[in-house]
Design a protein around this motif. Structure first.
Motif, PDB file in Angstrom:
ATOM      1  N   ASP A 184       0.814  -1.220   0.000  1.00  0.00           N
ATOM      2  CA  ASP A 184       0.000   0.000   0.000  1.00  0.00           C
ATOM      3  C   ASP A 184       0.845   1.267   0.000  1.00  0.00           C
ATOM      4  OD1 ASP A 184      -2.339  -1.555   0.087  1.00  0.00           O
ATOM      5  OD2 ASP A 184      -2.262  -1.647   2.277  1.00  0.00           O
ATOM      6  N   TRP A 185       2.025   1.179  -0.579  1.00  0.00           N
ATOM      7  CA  TRP A 185       2.895   2.350  -0.699  1.00  0.00           C
ATOM      8  C   TRP A 185       3.584   2.282  -2.059  1.00  0.00           C
ATOM      9  CZ3 TRP A 185       3.738   6.648   2.261  1.00  0.00           C
ATOM     10  CH2 TRP A 185       4.838   7.443   1.941  1.00  0.00           C
ATOM     11  N   PRO A 186       3.536   3.338  -2.860  1.00  0.00           N
ATOM     12  CA  PRO A 186       4.100   3.270  -4.210  1.00  0.00           C
ATOM     13  C   PRO A 186       5.616   3.131  -4.216  1.00  0.00           C
ATOM     14  CG  PRO A 186       3.328   5.504  -3.702  1.00  0.00           C
ATOM     15  CD  PRO A 186       2.880   4.632  -2.583  1.00  0.00           C
ATOM     16  N   ASP A 187       6.097   2.221  -5.082  1.00  0.00           N
ATOM     17  CA  ASP A 187       7.539   2.106  -5.275  1.00  0.00           C
ATOM     18  C   ASP A 187       8.091   3.451  -5.712  1.00  0.00           C
ATOM     19  OD1 ASP A 187       7.148  -0.526  -4.731  1.00  0.00           O
ATOM     20  OD2 ASP A 187       7.817  -1.286  -6.684  1.00  0.00           O
ATOM     21  N   GLY A 188       9.238   3.807  -5.192  1.00  0.00           N
ATOM     22  CA  GLY A 188       9.820   5.075  -5.606  1.00  0.00           C
ATOM     23  C   GLY A 188      10.938   5.528  -4.692  1.00  0.00           C
ATOM     24  N   LEU A 189      11.423   6.714  -4.993  1.00  0.00           N
ATOM     25  CA  LEU A 189      12.515   7.334  -4.246  1.00  0.00           C
ATOM     26  C   LEU A 189      11.956   8.534  -3.487  1.00  0.00           C
ATOM     27  CD1 LEU A 189      15.598   7.384  -3.749  1.00  0.00           C
ATOM     28  CD2 LEU A 189      15.787   8.899  -5.726  1.00  0.00           C
ATOM     29  N   TYR A 190      12.290   8.624  -2.198  1.00  0.00           N
ATOM     30  CA  TYR A 190      11.674   9.624  -1.324  1.00  0.00           C
ATOM     31  C   TYR A 190      12.720  10.344  -0.485  1.00  0.00           C
ATOM     32  CZ  TYR A 190       7.462   6.989  -2.459  1.00  0.00           C
ATOM     33  OH  TYR A 190       6.444   6.359  -3.134  1.00  0.00           O
ATOM     34  N   HIS A 191      12.327  11.521  -0.039  1.00  0.00           N
ATOM     35  CA  HIS A 191      13.099  12.279   0.947  1.00  0.00           C
ATOM     36  C   HIS A 191      12.185  12.543   2.133  1.00  0.00           C
ATOM     37  CE1 HIS A 191      14.285  16.275   2.728  1.00  0.00           C
ATOM     38  NE2 HIS A 191      15.406  15.604   2.864  1.00  0.00           N
ATOM     39  N   TYR A 192      12.683  12.274   3.325  1.00  0.00           N
ATOM     40  CA  TYR A 192      11.871  12.499   4.516  1.00  0.00           C
ATOM     41  C   TYR A 192      11.926  13.971   4.911  1.00  0.00           C
ATOM     42  CZ  TYR A 192      10.180  12.278   9.325  1.00  0.00           C
ATOM     43  OH  TYR A 192       9.480  12.503  10.486  1.00  0.00           O
ATOM     44  N   ARG A 193      10.741  14.560   5.126  1.00  0.00           N
ATOM     45  CA  ARG A 193      10.626  15.947   5.562  1.00  0.00           C
ATOM     46  C   ARG A 193      10.209  15.951   7.037  1.00  0.00           C
ATOM     47  NH1 ARG A 193       6.538  20.299   2.802  1.00  0.00           N
ATOM     48  NH2 ARG A 193       7.838  19.915   0.946  1.00  0.00           N
ATOM     49  N   PRO A 194      11.182  16.026   7.957  1.00  0.00           N
ATOM     50  CA  PRO A 194      10.840  15.932   9.381  1.00  0.00           C
ATOM     51  C   PRO A 194      10.028  17.112   9.895  1.00  0.00           C
ATOM     52  CG  PRO A 194      13.170  16.439   9.105  1.00  0.00           C
ATOM     53  CD  PRO A 194      12.633  16.125   7.746  1.00  0.00           C
ATOM     54  N   SER A 195      10.142  18.264   9.253  1.00  0.00           N
ATOM     55  CA  SER A 195       9.404  19.435   9.727  1.00  0.00           C
ATOM     56  C   SER A 195       7.899  19.227   9.666  1.00  0.00           C
ATOM     57  CB  SER A 195       9.781  20.676   8.901  1.00  0.00           C
ATOM     58  OG  SER A 195       9.505  20.464   7.531  1.00  0.00           O
ATOM     59  N   ALA A 196       7.429  18.302   8.798  1.00  0.00           N
ATOM     60  CA  ALA A 196       5.996  18.040   8.671  1.00  0.00           C
ATOM     61  C   ALA A 196       5.672  16.560   8.794  1.00  0.00           C
ATOM     62  CB  ALA A 196       5.479  18.571   7.328  1.00  0.00           C
ATOM     63  N   HIS A 197       6.666  15.713   9.055  1.00  0.00           N
ATOM     64  CA  HIS A 197       6.498  14.254   9.099  1.00  0.00           C
ATOM     65  C   HIS A 197       5.780  13.775   7.830  1.00  0.00           C
ATOM     66  CE1 HIS A 197       6.606  10.342  10.869  1.00  0.00           C
ATOM     67  NE2 HIS A 197       5.300  10.226  10.967  1.00  0.00           N
ATOM     68  N   MET A 198       6.414  14.078   6.693  1.00  0.00           N
ATOM     69  CA  MET A 198       5.896  13.690   5.386  1.00  0.00           C
ATOM     70  C   MET A 198       7.033  13.138   4.533  1.00  0.00           C
ATOM     71  SD  MET A 198       3.403  16.881   4.391  1.00  0.00           S
ATOM     72  CE  MET A 198       1.834  17.166   5.206  1.00  0.00           C
ATOM     73  N   ALA A 199       6.657  12.423   3.462  1.00  0.00           N
ATOM     74  CA  ALA A 199       7.624  11.885   2.512  1.00  0.00           C
ATOM     75  C   ALA A 199       7.482  12.619   1.189  1.00  0.00           C
ATOM     76  CB  ALA A 199       7.416  10.386   2.318  1.00  0.00           C
ATOM     77  N   GLU A 200       8.551  13.230   0.738  1.00  0.00           N
ATOM     78  CA  GLU A 200       8.551  13.910  -0.561  1.00  0.00           C
ATOM     79  C   GLU A 200       8.942  12.895  -1.628  1.00  0.00           C
ATOM     80  OE1 GLU A 200       9.911  18.352   0.891  1.00  0.00           O
ATOM     81  OE2 GLU A 200      11.459  16.844   0.567  1.00  0.00           O
ATOM     82  N   GLN A 201       8.067  12.736  -2.625  1.00  0.00           N
ATOM     83  CA  GLN A 201       8.271  11.709  -3.652  1.00  0.00           C
ATOM     84  C   GLN A 201       9.110  12.302  -4.782  1.00  0.00           C
ATOM     85  OE1 GLN A 201       4.794  10.244  -5.797  1.00  0.00           O
ATOM     86  NE2 GLN A 201       5.521   8.161  -5.468  1.00  0.00           N
ATOM     87  N   ALA A 224      10.816  10.429  -7.015  1.00  0.00           N
ATOM     88  CA  ALA A 224      10.659   9.619  -8.228  1.00  0.00           C
ATOM     89  C   ALA A 224       9.659   8.515  -7.955  1.00  0.00           C
ATOM     90  CB  ALA A 224      11.994   9.030  -8.673  1.00  0.00           C
ATOM     91  N   LEU A 225       8.912   8.138  -8.988  1.00  0.00           N
ATOM     92  CA  LEU A 225       7.986   7.013  -8.923  1.00  0.00           C
ATOM     93  C   LEU A 225       8.636   5.836  -9.629  1.00  0.00           C
ATOM     94  CD1 LEU A 225       5.086   6.028  -8.204  1.00  0.00           C
ATOM     95  CD2 LEU A 225       4.408   6.758 -10.506  1.00  0.00           C
ATOM     96  N   GLY A 226       8.504   4.645  -9.055  1.00  0.00           N
ATOM     97  CA  GLY A 226       9.099   3.458  -9.682  1.00  0.00           C
ATOM     98  C   GLY A 226      10.506   3.238  -9.171  1.00  0.00           C
ATOM     99  N   GLY A 227      11.476   3.477 -10.027  1.00  0.00           N
ATOM    100  CA  GLY A 227      12.869   3.337  -9.622  1.00  0.00           C
ATOM    101  C   GLY A 227      13.427   1.944  -9.761  1.00  0.00           C
ATOM    102  N   SER A 228      12.861   1.155 -10.707  1.00  0.00           N
ATOM    103  CA  SER A 228      13.326  -0.228 -10.842  1.00  0.00           C
ATOM    104  C   SER A 228      14.779  -0.303 -11.295  1.00  0.00           C
ATOM    105  CB  SER A 228      12.438  -0.992 -11.842  1.00  0.00           C
ATOM    106  OG  SER A 228      12.445  -0.353 -13.106  1.00  0.00           O
ATOM    107  N   GLU A 229      15.277   0.740 -11.995  1.00  0.00           N
ATOM    108  CA  GLU A 229      16.656   0.690 -12.476  1.00  0.00           C
ATOM    109  C   GLU A 229      17.641   1.334 -11.497  1.00  0.00           C
ATOM    110  OE1 GLU A 229      15.279   4.708 -14.001  1.00  0.00           O
ATOM    111  OE2 GLU A 229      14.444   2.777 -13.447  1.00  0.00           O
ATOM    112  N   ILE A 230      17.125   1.848 -10.366  1.00  0.00           N
ATOM    113  CA  ILE A 230      18.030   2.391  -9.344  1.00  0.00           C
ATOM    114  C   ILE A 230      18.523   1.215  -8.520  1.00  0.00           C
ATOM    115  CG2 ILE A 230      18.261   3.999  -7.420  1.00  0.00           C
ATOM    116  CD1 ILE A 230      15.977   5.609  -8.552  1.00  0.00           C
ATOM    117  N   LYS A 231      19.626   0.657  -8.948  1.00  0.00           N
ATOM    118  CA  LYS A 231      20.115  -0.567  -8.334  1.00  0.00           C
ATOM    119  C   LYS A 231      21.322  -0.258  -7.449  1.00  0.00           C
ATOM    120  CE  LYS A 231      18.529  -3.502 -12.119  1.00  0.00           C
ATOM    121  NZ  LYS A 231      17.325  -3.912 -11.383  1.00  0.00           N
ATOM    122  N   LEU A 232      21.308  -0.815  -6.251  1.00  0.00           N
ATOM    123  CA  LEU A 232      22.436  -0.724  -5.341  1.00  0.00           C
ATOM    124  C   LEU A 232      23.045  -2.109  -5.216  1.00  0.00           C
ATOM    125  CD1 LEU A 232      20.818   1.486  -2.561  1.00  0.00           C
ATOM    126  CD2 LEU A 232      22.325   2.220  -4.390  1.00  0.00           C
TER     127      LEU A 232
END
Length: 469
Positions: free
Chosen positions: A110-127, A129-137
């Motif tokens: 129930d959460w979209p695959d993607g790349l996020y940044h946490y915004r602690p000032s509002a307890h939110m996730a900034e999206q 990128a959506l997907g990110g299947s080729e972002i391989k570590l």
């Protein structure tokens, strides 16, 4: 510049502090919060359940993980101006918070695959990128992978050339804040410090002032489903300006460049090392949210018990799960002031058999405070610590990169001391400023035995009237 040149050039002495008196430019103070404007923002539940309560969906799970590791936990008000500033679950040198939390999700229920940044000032996730299947570590297949980055300017503004040390400490604190929150939820973590810096920065499209420092995988017990498998859609986004202007610190740029890795990093141990639960007196959530950095400690005759000291030392010496943690580089020395059953003195901890060896006798309060740049809290505490880092050993094992790992370990130990002290009715504070070589002389340490990288203090905190829940 090598790690040795940087470390020597940033040591504190009485003369160096006289030569380099620094007036803070408050009008140019960096914003402690990074935002990405123009990207989708996903809400996280504002009051998630305790970590011990299983989450049935990814949104609640992420909220728990971040609420108990990186969110705002309280505020302080300046009486003279009424100005309020935020405190967070993860501590930071000068409350300047150079560490940012980015994370990649794949197959989180129930959460979209993607790349996020946490915004602690509002307890939110900034999206970002959506997907990110080729972002391989390399080697990372967990449903949630964090990258902890550092914005050195936030620390440079106050601490100048010595700031890189504090950035590394902060990453260690943030790492353990995240790892212990995940452990409380029932997950395992594995940290990776050995990766090609520029490749990761480019892959995750980090802003030029952010440096990737540590990769942390969250495994087991997260609510998962099949990954979306969709192609990456980048949203871009504009980062907020942190200051009107920034000042260059070439020493820090050079030491960071010297500790980078290029190309594909060699494979290293990826064994997850599980530590036993660290907190049994109070719930982890309560401990994590109430932890504060003490401004000073109550002196006098009030002492901590030997059982309390054993508890914090046990927490500090538990295994660390990281690709660089097979060998520990930090040796703890204790300045015991008021501990029931222990004579005042300086003790060396031998963690292998949990023994304390007394190497100096007598009252250490004046010495502990003096070595910590004359800060009274090191003498008013019940016990103070010098963390001695095996920098030479780390360099032999990892090259200049080992400089980061020693400071990461010191910060990680500091975070465990913080939380264990809070759990057992005490307070704590990290101390990054000390007279380096004076500490070595006082402890009679030869260069090959290590160098001081962090100080710490634990005791009964003086109440702070500025604190607001």
């Amino acid at each position: 510049m090598t790690w040795r040149e940087y470390h020597e050039s940033t040591k504190h002495t009485v003369e160096s502090l006289r030569r380099t008196q620094h007036v803070l430019d408050w009008a140019n103070m960096p914003d402690p919060f990074r935002h990405y404007d123009g990207v989708p923002v996903l809400d996280l539940p504002a009051d998630p359940p305790d970590p011990e309560t299983p989450a049935g969906d990814g949104t609640t799970f992420l909220s728990q993980l971040l609420f108990y590791s990186a969110a705002i936990s309280a505020s302080k008000r300046v009486p003279s101006t009424g100005y309020r500033y935020a405190l967070r679950v993860n501590p930071s040198s000068g409350n300047l918070h150079p560490t940012e939390f980015h994370f990649l999700t794949r197959g989180l229920k129930d959460w979209p695959d993607g790349l996020y940044h946490y915004r602690p000032s509002a307890h939110m996730a900034e999206q970002r990128a959506l997907g990110g299947s080729e972002i391989k570590l390399s080697g990372a297949s967990a449903p949630i992978v964090f990258i902890l980055t550092s914005i050195a300017w936030r620390e440079e503004w106050k601490y100048r050339d010595r700031a890189y040390r504090y950035c590394l400490h902060d990453v260690g604190h943030a790492w353990q804040s995240l790892a212990l929150a995940a452990q409380a939820i029932g997950c395992d973590t594995l940290a990776t410090g050995h990766f090609p810096d520029d490749e990761i920065a480019q892959l995750w499209r980090l802003h030029h002032d952010e440096w990737p420092m540590l990769i942390v995988e969250i495994t087991n017990n997260a609510p998962v489903c099949e990954p979306d498998g969709c192609e990456t859609v980048w949203y871009g986004g504009q980062t907020n300006q942190l200051s009107k202007e920034t000042v260059a610190y070439p020493r820090i740029d050079k030491i960071h460049e010297a500790t980078k890795l290029t190309g594909r990093a060699p494979a290293r141990s990826r064994e997850i090392r599980r530590a036993p639960p660290a907190f049994t007196i109070r719930s982890f959530g309560d401990v994590a949210r109430r932890r504060r950095s003490a401004l000073d400690f109550q002196g006098g005759a009030k002492s901590m018990t030997l059982e309390q000291l054993r508890a914090v030392l046990t927490a500090a010496t538990q295994p660390l799960s990281a690709d660089f943690a097979g060998t520990r580089f930090i040796q703890l020395y204790l300045y015991v002031h008021r501990v029931d059953g222990l004579e005042p003195g300086v003790y060396k901890l031998w963690p292998e058999n949990a023994e304390l060896e007394r190497i100096k006798t007598g009252d250490q309060r004046v010495s502990a405070a003096g070595l910590s740049l004359g800060q009274d809290l090191a003498g008013n505490a019940c016990v103070a610590f010098s963390m001695i880092g095996g920098l030479e050993r780390a360099a032999r094992a990892h090259g200049d990169r080992g400089y980061r790992y020693v400071h990461f370990e010191a910060g990680a130990i500091g975070q465990r001391l913080y939380l264990s002290a809070e759990a057992h009715g005490l307070g704590a504070t990290g101390i990054g400023a000390f007279y380096d070589d004076a500490v070595h002389r006082y402890l009679d340490l030869a260069p090959e035995q290590g160098q001081v990288v962090y100080h710490f203090a634990i005791g009964y905190p003086v109440p702070d009237p500025r604190l607001e829940a």
